[in-house]
Design a protein around this motif. Structure first.
Motif, PDB file in Angstrom:
ATOM      1  N   ILE A 256       0.818  -1.206   0.000  1.00 31.99           N
ATOM      2  CA  ILE A 256       0.000   0.000   0.000  1.00 31.99           C
ATOM      3  C   ILE A 256       0.856   1.262   0.000  1.00 31.99           C
ATOM      4  O   ILE A 256       0.457   2.298  -0.533  1.00 31.99           O
ATOM      5  N   LEU A 257       2.047   1.201   0.587  1.00 32.31           N
ATOM      6  CA  LEU A 257       2.915   2.378   0.602  1.00 32.31           C
ATOM      7  C   LEU A 257       3.228   2.843  -0.812  1.00 32.31           C
ATOM      8  O   LEU A 257       3.258   4.043  -1.092  1.00 32.31           O
ATOM      9  N   ASP A 258       3.437   1.899  -1.725  1.00 27.31           N
ATOM     10  CA  ASP A 258       3.748   2.253  -3.112  1.00 27.31           C
ATOM     11  C   ASP A 258       2.551   2.891  -3.806  1.00 27.31           C
ATOM     12  O   ASP A 258       2.728   3.678  -4.744  1.00 27.31           O
ATOM     13  N   LEU A 259       1.330   2.572  -3.362  1.00 23.39           N
ATOM     14  CA  LEU A 259       0.143   3.184  -3.944  1.00 23.39           C
ATOM     15  C   LEU A 259      -0.045   4.617  -3.460  1.00 23.39           C
ATOM     16  O   LEU A 259      -0.562   5.463  -4.191  1.00 23.39           O
ATOM     17  N   LEU A 260       0.372   4.889  -2.230  1.00 21.34           N
ATOM     18  CA  LEU A 260       0.106   6.192  -1.629  1.00 21.34           C
ATOM     19  C   LEU A 260       1.226   7.211  -1.826  1.00 21.34           C
ATOM     20  O   LEU A 260       0.958   8.422  -1.900  1.00 21.34           O
ATOM     21  N   LEU A 261       2.468   6.763  -1.893  1.00 20.45           N
ATOM     22  CA  LEU A 261       3.575   7.723  -2.009  1.00 20.45           C
ATOM     23  C   LEU A 261       3.424   8.686  -3.190  1.00 20.45           C
ATOM     24  O   LEU A 261       3.661   9.895  -3.030  1.00 20.45           O
ATOM     25  N   PRO A 262       3.055   8.208  -4.403  1.00 23.23           N
ATOM     26  CA  PRO A 262       2.910   9.166  -5.502  1.00 23.23           C
ATOM     27  C   PRO A 262       1.905  10.268  -5.195  1.00 23.23           C
ATOM     28  O   PRO A 262       2.099  11.418  -5.595  1.00 23.23           O
ATOM     29  N   ARG A 263       0.859   9.942  -4.467  1.00 26.94           N
ATOM     30  CA  ARG A 263      -0.163  10.934  -4.154  1.00 26.94           C
ATOM     31  C   ARG A 263       0.330  11.930  -3.102  1.00 26.94           C
ATOM     32  O   ARG A 263       0.052  13.131  -3.182  1.00 26.94           O
ATOM     33  N   PHE A 264       1.066  11.439  -2.122  1.00 25.26           N
ATOM     34  CA  PHE A 264       1.641  12.352  -1.136  1.00 25.26           C
ATOM     35  C   PHE A 264       2.588  13.348  -1.803  1.00 25.26           C
ATOM     36  O   PHE A 264       2.533  14.550  -1.546  1.00 25.26           O
ATOM     37  N   PHE A 265       3.463  12.824  -2.664  1.00 22.74           N
ATOM     38  CA  PHE A 265       4.465  13.693  -3.286  1.00 22.74           C
ATOM     39  C   PHE A 265       3.862  14.618  -4.344  1.00 22.74           C
ATOM     40  O   PHE A 265       4.483  15.606  -4.722  1.00 22.74           O
ATOM     41  N   ALA A 266       2.660  14.304  -4.805  1.00 27.39           N
ATOM     42  CA  ALA A 266       1.962  15.204  -5.727  1.00 27.39           C
ATOM     43  C   ALA A 266       1.136  16.236  -4.975  1.00 27.39           C
ATOM     44  O   ALA A 266       0.433  17.036  -5.585  1.00 27.39           O
ATOM     45  N   GLY A 267       1.221  16.206  -3.645  1.00 30.88           N
ATOM     46  CA  GLY A 267       0.531  17.210  -2.841  1.00 30.88           C
ATOM     47  C   GLY A 267      -0.925  16.915  -2.579  1.00 30.88           C
ATOM     48  O   GLY A 267      -1.671  17.805  -2.179  1.00 30.88           O
ATOM     49  N   GLU A 268      -1.353  15.674  -2.773  1.00 25.65           N
ATOM     50  CA  GLU A 268      -2.758  15.336  -2.554  1.00 25.65           C
ATOM     51  C   GLU A 268      -3.002  14.889  -1.110  1.00 25.65           C
ATOM     52  O   GLU A 268      -2.148  14.240  -0.496  1.00 25.65           O
ATOM     53  N   ARG A 269      -4.148  15.221  -0.608  1.00 22.80           N
ATOM     54  CA  ARG A 269      -4.565  14.766   0.716  1.00 22.80           C
ATOM     55  C   ARG A 269      -5.469  13.552   0.517  1.00 22.80           C
ATOM     56  O   ARG A 269      -6.564  13.662  -0.044  1.00 22.80           O
TER      57      ARG A 269
END
Length: 343
Positions: free
Chosen positions: A296-309
């Protein structure tokens, strides 16, 4: 478009690309649309199995497939995308920088519901590389009515672009590793190197690691300290199971952070925890992150680094497609893992 015998087409304008296929060897364009047919082309066309061709005769309110594809791509594309083509009636969209691909799925479906319109993309919320093809579009006939194309253009462009790439932002990342066994030196920590390898490709800058025992107050204090010092993301490793000694979840809660979820419909990664202290994501990493190549970390990291909540609804939607097949050779992200149709 008008269908004419090849033998009577000399001097006319070819209305479509003609492809040459050599089975098992190659596929290329033998004749390009717009080519003016010459006497010497007749035999070559017949060798390709063409006894008739379409020639271009612009009709009232009809748009040629090349122009139509260019207009569709131009209307749909937002930041981070460039057009390539047309080639055989298709226009490709390529990422101009590394980032998170965003696709408005509802509007994409609306465009594809219009007869003769074709628009295909990679999955929404996928990390993409610079130069990667992320979408392609075309119309199926050689020409389409202008009013039909205009309807598709309106859907593509409003409100905002149908597809775009959000750039990744470099973030300062802090690591809080918990566990009496690590703190005492009984075992050597393996999480820090793994985390650094995960965040670096997105521009993550690891500002430091703190190793603490299974003490709720110490965990809370270290998370708060890192955020006060400028951490833009905090990842905790260790202490995320239901064992009595595992106190990382209450340590995260005690920071005053808003807990989005603890437990996700994703395997591996079901014991993941996400909370936000202000705008800073705090992630409790389950043990599987240490030994599974993709979680799941790999699914969420791109969204965190794109500034998404990330919201709870986002995580709930991950259940569809949330089962990793744990292939012998991992192909992520070119696989079904995390590719929810509703994400």
């Amino acid at each position: 478009m008008r269908k004419v015998p090849v033998t009577g087409a000399v001097g006319m304008v070819l209305g479509h690309d003609i492809t040459r296929i050599v089975p098992g060897r190659e596929k290329n364009r033998a004749f390009k649309k717009g080519h003016v047919i010459r006497e010497t082309d007749i035999e070559a066309l017949r060798n390709l199995g063409k006894e008739h061709i379409y020639v271009w005769e612009p009709g009232e309110n009809m748009v040629h497939e090349d122009e139509a594809a260019l207009r569709l791509a131009g209307a749909a594309a937002g930041q981070g995308l460039a057009m390539n083509g047309p080639n055989q009636g298709k226009v490709a969209l390529r990422a101009t920088h590394k980032g998170l691909l965003k696709v408005d799925i509802d509007r994409l479906n609306s465009v594809n519901s219009i007869e003769d319109m074709v628009f295909s993309t990679l999955h929404n919320n996928r990390g993409v590389e610079e130069g990667q093809t992320v979408a392609g579009t075309r119309v199926t006939p050689l020409a389409v009515p202008g009013d039909k194309l205009e309807e598709a253009e309106r859907i593509c462009s409003r409100p905002g672009p149908l597809i775009y790439v959000k750039p990744f932002n470099p973030l300062w990342v802090a690591v809080v590793t918990t566990g009496n066994e690590v703190y005492s030196g009984r075992i050597q920590d393996a999480s820090f190197g793994m985390i650094r390898n995960k965040v670096t490709p997105f521009g993550g800058r690891v500002m430091g690691q703190s190793i603490v025992p299974d003490d709720q107050d110490l965990i809370t204090g270290e998370i708060r300290r890192f955020i006060a010092e400028g951490a833009e993301m905090v990842l905790t490793s260790g202490g995320m199971s239901v064992d009595p000694d595992d106190v990382t979840p209450p340590g995260i809660r005690a920071t005053g952070a808003e807990v989005v979820f603890y437990g996700a419909p994703v395997l591996p990664g079901s014991m993941f925890m996400l909370a936000y202290l202000g705008h800073v994501p705090i992630c409790g990493l389950p043990g599987c992150v240490m030994y599974n190549s993709t979680t799941i970390l790999d699914l969420l990291l791109p969204r965190f680094f794109a500034g998404e909540r990330v919201s709870r609804a986002d995580v709930v939607a991950m259940g569809h497609g949330g089962l990793c097949e744990e292939c012998e050779i991992c192909r992520y992200p070119s696989c079904s893992f995390g590719k929810s149709t509703g994400a």
